[in-house]
Design a protein around this motif. Sequence first.
Motif, PDB file in Angstrom:
ATOM      1  N   ILE A  98       0.878  -1.176   0.000  1.00  0.00           N
ATOM      2  CA  ILE A  98       0.000   0.000   0.000  1.00  0.00           C
ATOM      3  C   ILE A  98       0.912   1.223   0.000  1.00  0.00           C
ATOM      4  N   ALA A  99       0.932   1.954  -1.086  1.00  0.00           N
ATOM      5  CA  ALA A  99       1.815   3.116  -1.190  1.00  0.00           C
ATOM      6  C   ALA A  99       1.381   4.212  -0.230  1.00  0.00           C
ATOM      7  N   CYS A 100       2.338   4.677   0.575  1.00  0.00           N
ATOM      8  CA  CYS A 100       2.076   5.782   1.496  1.00  0.00           C
ATOM      9  C   CYS A 100       2.575   7.084   0.883  1.00  0.00           C
ATOM     10  N   SER A 101       3.765   7.022   0.326  1.00  0.00           N
ATOM     11  CA  SER A 101       4.414   8.203  -0.214  1.00  0.00           C
ATOM     12  C   SER A 101       5.431   7.746  -1.247  1.00  0.00           C
ATOM     13  N   PHE A 102       5.625   8.543  -2.271  1.00  0.00           N
ATOM     14  CA  PHE A 102       6.598   8.189  -3.304  1.00  0.00           C
ATOM     15  C   PHE A 102       8.029   8.178  -2.747  1.00  0.00           C
ATOM     16  N   THR A 103       8.244   8.787  -1.578  1.00  0.00           N
ATOM     17  CA  THR A 103       9.580   8.815  -0.977  1.00  0.00           C
ATOM     18  C   THR A 103       9.941   7.501  -0.293  1.00  0.00           C
ATOM     19  N   VAL A 104       8.936   6.660   0.012  1.00  0.00           N
ATOM     20  CA  VAL A 104       9.196   5.394   0.702  1.00  0.00           C
ATOM     21  C   VAL A 104       9.758   4.388  -0.297  1.00  0.00           C
ATOM     22  N   LYS A 105      10.924   3.849   0.029  1.00  0.00           N
ATOM     23  CA  LYS A 105      11.592   2.885  -0.850  1.00  0.00           C
ATOM     24  C   LYS A 105      11.615   1.479  -0.264  1.00  0.00           C
ATOM     25  N   SER A 106      11.556   1.365   1.075  1.00  0.00           N
ATOM     26  CA  SER A 106      11.623   0.056   1.724  1.00  0.00           C
ATOM     27  C   SER A 106      10.853   0.114   3.043  1.00  0.00           C
ATOM     28  N   GLU A 107      10.571  -1.092   3.578  1.00  0.00           N
ATOM     29  CA  GLU A 107       9.750  -1.158   4.792  1.00  0.00           C
ATOM     30  C   GLU A 107      10.118  -2.406   5.584  1.00  0.00           C
ATOM     31  N   ILE A 108      10.004  -2.301   6.904  1.00  0.00           N
ATOM     32  CA  ILE A 108      10.139  -3.462   7.786  1.00  0.00           C
ATOM     33  C   ILE A 108       8.991  -3.402   8.794  1.00  0.00           C
ATOM     34  N   VAL A 109       8.355  -4.557   9.001  1.00  0.00           N
ATOM     35  CA  VAL A 109       7.256  -4.658   9.962  1.00  0.00           C
ATOM     36  C   VAL A 109       7.535  -5.861  10.856  1.00  0.00           C
ATOM     37  N   VAL A 110       7.472  -5.630  12.168  1.00  0.00           N
ATOM     38  CA  VAL A 110       7.748  -6.685  13.147  1.00  0.00           C
ATOM     39  C   VAL A 110       6.545  -6.778  14.087  1.00  0.00           C
ATOM     40  N   PRO A 111       5.958  -7.985  14.209  1.00  0.00           N
ATOM     41  CA  PRO A 111       4.766  -8.139  15.051  1.00  0.00           C
ATOM     42  C   PRO A 111       5.077  -7.968  16.541  1.00  0.00           C
ATOM     43  N   LEU A 112       4.052  -7.520  17.258  1.00  0.00           N
ATOM     44  CA  LEU A 112       4.123  -7.289  18.697  1.00  0.00           C
ATOM     45  C   LEU A 112       3.234  -8.325  19.385  1.00  0.00           C
ATOM     46  N   PHE A 113       3.865  -9.182  20.174  1.00  0.00           N
ATOM     47  CA  PHE A 113       3.136 -10.255  20.853  1.00  0.00           C
ATOM     48  C   PHE A 113       2.995  -9.964  22.340  1.00  0.00           C
ATOM     49  N   VAL A 114       1.806 -10.197  22.871  1.00  0.00           N
ATOM     50  CA  VAL A 114       1.549 -10.142  24.308  1.00  0.00           C
ATOM     51  C   VAL A 114       0.873 -11.463  24.670  1.00  0.00           C
ATOM     52  N   ASN A 115       1.510 -12.209  25.550  1.00  0.00           N
ATOM     53  CA  ASN A 115       1.002 -13.532  25.945  1.00  0.00           C
ATOM     54  C   ASN A 115       0.721 -14.418  24.735  1.00  0.00           C
ATOM     55  N   GLY A 116       1.615 -14.368  23.741  1.00  0.00           N
ATOM     56  CA  GLY A 116       1.497 -15.218  22.564  1.00  0.00           C
ATOM     57  C   GLY A 116       0.512 -14.744  21.512  1.00  0.00           C
ATOM     58  N   VAL A 117      -0.151 -13.609  21.751  1.00  0.00           N
ATOM     59  CA  VAL A 117      -1.131 -13.077  20.798  1.00  0.00           C
ATOM     60  C   VAL A 117      -0.530 -11.872  20.078  1.00  0.00           C
ATOM     61  N   ASN A 118      -0.653 -11.857  18.759  1.00  0.00           N
ATOM     62  CA  ASN A 118      -0.178 -10.729  17.947  1.00  0.00           C
ATOM     63  C   ASN A 118      -1.175  -9.579  18.116  1.00  0.00           C
ATOM     64  N   ILE A 119      -0.794  -8.588  18.941  1.00  0.00           N
ATOM     65  CA  ILE A 119      -1.712  -7.477  19.214  1.00  0.00           C
ATOM     66  C   ILE A 119      -1.435  -6.262  18.338  1.00  0.00           C
ATOM     67  N   GLY A 120      -0.348  -6.308  17.577  1.00  0.00           N
ATOM     68  CA  GLY A 120      -0.010  -5.172  16.739  1.00  0.00           C
ATOM     69  C   GLY A 120       1.367  -5.337  16.142  1.00  0.00           C
TER      70      GLY A 120
END
Length: 151
Positions: A98-120
């Motif tokens: 999903i394009a946010c801005s033409f300036t964005v060239k790369s991205e990293i996303v790391v899940p956030l787990f609380v008690n084994g559940v991906n909350i964000g």
Amino acid sequence: MTFQELQPKISAIVADTNTLRDEKLLSICQLLNAEIDYYNWVGFYFANHEAKTLHLGPYVGAETDHTVIPFGKGICGQVAESNANFVVPDVAAQDNYIACSFTVKSEIVVPLFVNGVNIGQIDIDSHVIDPFTEEDERFLEFVNQEVAKLF
């Protein structure tokens, strides 16, 4: 500042008992954005599992229209379903980006787990092609382990 130098600063932000959670999250975003030159947009998304959507939390960087993202859509939506880190060296080569801005060239996303559940997740955009390494992944996993203490 190196990732090792940043770790105690992240821990100190999380441990501060005089600051609200969203203020702590914003402080983490500000710190990462200021100290890592290729972290050009830093933010958190949080899951609504009933609606199967991600909702934008505190962030630093250019404004985004992507305040709600359906699970499965874009990089963030894919991480909500896969529960795995996703590194995109070149967003132009990614079909479900999903394009946010033409300036964005790369991205990293790391899940956030609380008690084994991906909350964000923590989401980082860069204006540089292919800057993210395994060190970034391990560091952001550490950040999310610290952030998980807030929930």
